[in-house]
Design a protein around this motif. Structure first.
Motif, mmCIF file in Angstrom:
data_model
loop_
_atom_site.group_PDB
_atom_site.id
_atom_site.type_symbol
_atom_site.label_atom_id
_atom_site.label_comp_id
_atom_site.label_asym_id
_atom_site.label_seq_id
_atom_site.Cartn_x
_atom_site.Cartn_y
_atom_site.Cartn_z
ATOM 1 N N GLN A 1 0.810 -1.216 0.000
ATOM 2 C CA GLN A 1 0.000 0.000 0.000
ATOM 3 C C GLN A 1 0.845 1.268 0.000
ATOM 4 O O GLN A 1 0.323 2.373 -0.178
ATOM 5 C CB GLN A 1 -0.937 0.007 1.212
ATOM 6 N N GLN A 2 2.167 1.126 0.189
ATOM 7 C CA GLN A 2 3.049 2.288 0.106
ATOM 8 C C GLN A 2 3.264 2.731 -1.335
ATOM 9 O O GLN A 2 3.726 3.849 -1.587
ATOM 10 C CB GLN A 2 4.414 1.966 0.731
ATOM 11 N N VAL A 3 2.957 1.865 -2.296
ATOM 12 C CA VAL A 3 3.081 2.240 -3.707
ATOM 13 C C VAL A 3 2.008 3.279 -4.019
ATOM 14 O O VAL A 3 0.837 3.082 -3.701
ATOM 15 C CB VAL A 3 2.903 1.003 -4.618
ATOM 16 N N PRO A 4 2.381 4.416 -4.614
ATOM 17 C CA PRO A 4 1.391 5.457 -4.912
ATOM 18 C C PRO A 4 0.226 4.938 -5.728
ATOM 19 O O PRO A 4 0.406 4.205 -6.714
ATOM 20 C CB PRO A 4 2.215 6.479 -5.726
ATOM 21 N N GLY A 5 -0.987 5.275 -5.298
ATOM 22 C CA GLY A 5 -2.182 4.862 -6.024
ATOM 23 C C GLY A 5 -2.712 3.491 -5.662
ATOM 24 O O GLY A 5 -3.718 3.049 -6.216
ATOM 25 N N VAL A 6 -2.054 2.808 -4.718
ATOM 26 C CA VAL A 6 -2.498 1.470 -4.324
ATOM 27 C C VAL A 6 -3.094 1.527 -2.917
ATOM 28 O O VAL A 6 -2.402 1.785 -1.940
ATOM 29 C CB VAL A 6 -1.334 0.460 -4.355
ATOM 30 N N GLY A 7 -4.387 1.306 -2.837
ATOM 31 C CA GLY A 7 -5.051 1.221 -1.545
ATOM 32 C C GLY A 7 -5.165 -0.228 -1.102
ATOM 33 O O GLY A 7 -4.579 -1.131 -1.712
ATOM 34 N N ARG A 8 -5.951 -0.458 -0.071
ATOM 35 C CA ARG A 8 -6.059 -1.799 0.503
ATOM 36 C C ARG A 8 -6.644 -2.798 -0.506
ATOM 37 O O ARG A 8 -6.164 -3.924 -0.629
ATOM 38 C CB ARG A 8 -6.923 -1.758 1.762
ATOM 39 N N VAL A 9 -7.700 -2.381 -1.239
ATOM 40 C CA VAL A 9 -8.365 -3.299 -2.165
ATOM 41 C C VAL A 9 -7.407 -3.737 -3.276
ATOM 42 O O VAL A 9 -7.274 -4.929 -3.585
ATOM 43 C CB VAL A 9 -9.618 -2.641 -2.768
ATOM 44 N N LYS A 10 -6.698 -2.763 -3.877
ATOM 45 C CA LYS A 10 -5.755 -3.101 -4.942
ATOM 46 C C LYS A 10 -4.576 -3.907 -4.412
ATOM 47 O O LYS A 10 -4.067 -4.806 -5.079
ATOM 48 C CB LYS A 10 -5.265 -1.825 -5.638
ATOM 49 N N ALA A 11 -4.138 -3.577 -3.186
ATOM 50 C CA ALA A 11 -3.018 -4.314 -2.594
ATOM 51 C C ALA A 11 -3.392 -5.780 -2.393
ATOM 52 O O ALA A 11 -2.597 -6.680 -2.687
ATOM 53 C CB ALA A 11 -2.614 -3.680 -1.265
ATOM 54 N N LEU A 12 -4.596 -6.031 -1.899
ATOM 55 C CA LEU A 12 -5.054 -7.405 -1.701
ATOM 56 C C LEU A 12 -5.149 -8.144 -3.036
ATOM 57 O O LEU A 12 -4.750 -9.306 -3.148
ATOM 58 C CB LEU A 12 -6.419 -7.409 -1.007
ATOM 59 N N ALA A 13 -5.671 -7.456 -4.046
ATOM 60 C CA ALA A 13 -5.786 -8.084 -5.374
ATOM 61 C C ALA A 13 -4.406 -8.415 -5.940
ATOM 62 O O ALA A 13 -4.199 -9.490 -6.509
ATOM 63 C CB ALA A 13 -6.545 -7.147 -6.309
ATOM 64 N N LEU A 14 -3.461 -7.494 -5.784
ATOM 65 C CA LEU A 14 -2.106 -7.723 -6.294
ATOM 66 C C LEU A 14 -1.452 -8.911 -5.607
ATOM 67 O O LEU A 14 -0.810 -9.747 -6.259
ATOM 68 C CB LEU A 14 -1.254 -6.461 -6.100
ATOM 69 N N LEU A 15 -1.612 -9.001 -4.287
ATOM 70 C CA LEU A 15 -0.957 -10.076 -3.538
ATOM 71 C C LEU A 15 -1.605 -11.437 -3.805
ATOM 72 O O LEU A 15 -0.979 -12.470 -3.594
ATOM 73 C CB LEU A 15 -0.956 -9.761 -2.042
ATOM 74 N N GLN A 16 -2.860 -11.435 -4.254
ATOM 75 C CA GLN A 16 -3.480 -12.703 -4.637
ATOM 76 C C GLN A 16 -2.852 -13.241 -5.929
ATOM 77 O O GLN A 16 -2.716 -14.452 -6.111
ATOM 78 C CB GLN A 16 -4.987 -12.503 -4.834
ATOM 79 N N HIS A 17 -2.462 -12.338 -6.812
ATOM 80 C CA HIS A 17 -1.866 -12.735 -8.093
ATOM 81 C C HIS A 17 -0.345 -12.840 -8.018
ATOM 82 O O HIS A 17 0.266 -13.642 -8.719
ATOM 83 C CB HIS A 17 -2.255 -11.738 -9.195
ATOM 84 N N PHE A 18 0.259 -12.002 -7.177
ATOM 85 C CA PHE A 18 1.723 -11.969 -7.035
ATOM 86 C C PHE A 18 2.044 -12.074 -5.541
ATOM 87 O O PHE A 18 2.187 -11.056 -4.858
ATOM 88 C CB PHE A 18 2.297 -10.683 -7.628
ATOM 89 N N PRO A 19 2.103 -13.294 -4.990
ATOM 90 C CA PRO A 19 2.172 -13.498 -3.541
ATOM 91 C C PRO A 19 3.449 -13.037 -2.861
ATOM 92 O O PRO A 19 3.502 -12.998 -1.640
ATOM 93 C CB PRO A 19 1.982 -15.009 -3.391
ATOM 94 N N SER A 20 4.469 -12.688 -3.621
ATOM 95 C CA SER A 20 5.676 -12.152 -2.999
ATOM 96 C C SER A 20 6.009 -10.808 -3.634
ATOM 97 O O SER A 20 5.637 -10.531 -4.783
ATOM 98 C CB SER A 20 6.866 -13.105 -3.169
ATOM 99 N N LEU A 21 6.708 -9.966 -2.887
ATOM 100 C CA LEU A 21 7.073 -8.663 -3.416
ATOM 101 C C LEU A 21 8.045 -8.779 -4.580
ATOM 102 O O LEU A 21 8.063 -7.935 -5.477
ATOM 103 C CB LEU A 21 7.685 -7.813 -2.295
ATOM 104 N N GLN A 22 8.845 -9.831 -4.565
ATOM 105 C CA GLN A 22 9.776 -10.029 -5.668
ATOM 106 C C GLN A 22 9.015 -10.321 -6.965
ATOM 107 O O GLN A 22 9.342 -9.791 -8.034
ATOM 108 C CB GLN A 22 10.733 -11.176 -5.349
ATOM 109 N N GLN A 23 7.963 -11.146 -6.876
ATOM 110 C CA GLN A 23 7.151 -11.437 -8.054
ATOM 111 C C GLN A 23 6.442 -10.180 -8.543
ATOM 112 O O GLN A 23 6.357 -9.931 -9.744
ATOM 113 C CB GLN A 23 6.111 -12.517 -7.732
#
Length: 217
Positions: A162-184
Motif C-alpha cells: 500500500q506504500q506504492v502510490p495509487g495502491v489502496g487496501r483493495v488493490k493491494a489485496l488483489a495484487l498479492l493474490q496474483h503476485f504473492p511475494s514482493l519479488q514477483q
C-alpha cells in the motif's frame, strides 16, 4: 572477508532458542529476550547475519545509525541477500524520528530491489518482542506447517504494497493474490498488472517499482 558457519546456517536452532551474532551479547535486545524466556547461543561465525531463528529464517538488523551514516548498509544488505538463499530472510529496520526521512528510500531498496521482507521497528525493545513472538510462536504451531511465521508477516506485506502510490487496501489485496511475494510483484510487467488493477494503476505501479534507487540516502 567475513566468514560464516555452514553448519549453523543450514541447521535451525531448537524451538525456543536463537543463535545470535557475538556482537549482540551485551545489547539491550539480548537482555530483553533473556527476560522473556528465549534461550540464546552466541556465535562469531554468522557473517552478516545478526540472528538465526528456529523457523529457518534469519534477521539482519539495520539501525538508525546505519541509515544516517551513509550507504554502506546497502552493501551489507546485498551480501546478506546473496549469502542465505536457503533461509527466509528478514530485515529489521529502525524507523525513528531521525531515520524516518530515509525510510521510503530504504524500504524500496530492501523490499522491491532486493526482494527481502522488511519489518520497521522503533528500537531494540520492539525488536526483541517481535523476535520472541516468532520464536515462541513456532513451538505452538503444527510442526507440519511450513514457515508458519509468514502469518505474522502478512499484515506487514499488505502495508508495504500500500506504500506504492495509487495502491489502496483493495488493490493491494488483489495484487498479492496474483503476485504473492514482493519479488514477483516487482518483476511483473505492466501488461501483467493491468488485468488486476487497470491500465493507469498498472503503469503507475510499474514505473514506481522500476524507478532507479538513489545512490545515497
Amino acid at each position: 572477508m567475513e566468514s560464516k558457519s555452514p553448519v549453523l546456517l543450514s541447521a535451525a536452532p531448537p524451538y525456543g532458542h536463537i543463535i545470535a551474532n557475538e556482537r549482540w551479547r551485551s545489547s539491550a535486545l539480548i537482555q530483553s529476550l533473556k527476560g522473556g524466556g528465549v534461550k540464546i547461543a552466541f556465535e562469531k561465525e554468522l557473517g552478516v547475519v545478526d540472528f538465526h531463528l528456529p523457523n529457518k529464517s534469519c534477521i539482519l538488523y539495520v539501525s538508525e545509525c546505519d541509515v544516517i551514516a551513509g550507504t554502506s548498509y546497502k552493501r551489507k544488505l546485498v551480501r546478506y541477500r546473496n549469502a542465505n538463499s536457503s533461509l527466509q530472510e528478514m530485515v529489521l529496520l529502525e524507523k525513528t524520528r531521525l531515520s524516518e526521512q530515509y525510510f521510503s528510500s530504504v524500504q524500496k531498496f530492501v523490499v522491491f530491489d532486493l526482494g527481502l521482507t522488511l519489518l520497521p521497528i522503533s528500537g531494540q525493545t520492539e525488536a526483541s518482542q517481535l523476535i520472541a513472538q516468532i520464536v515462541q510462536g513456532e513451538g505452538r504451531e503444527n510442526p507440519f506447517r511450513r514457515k508458519s511465521s509468514l502469518r505474522l508477516l502478512e499484515p506487514v506485506l499488505l502495508a508495504l504494497v500500500q506504500q506504492v502510490p495509487g495502491v489502496g487496501r483493495v488493490k493491494a489485496l488483489a495484487l498479492l493474490q496474483h503476485f504473492p511475494s514482493l519479488q514477483q510483484l516487482s518483476n511483473a510487467a505492466a501488461a501483467e498488472l493491468e488485468p488486476v488493477v487497470g491500465h493507469a494503476a498498472a503503469h503507475a505501479i510499474h514505473n514506481f517499482l522500476h524507478k532507479p534507487t538513489a545512490a545515497g540516502t
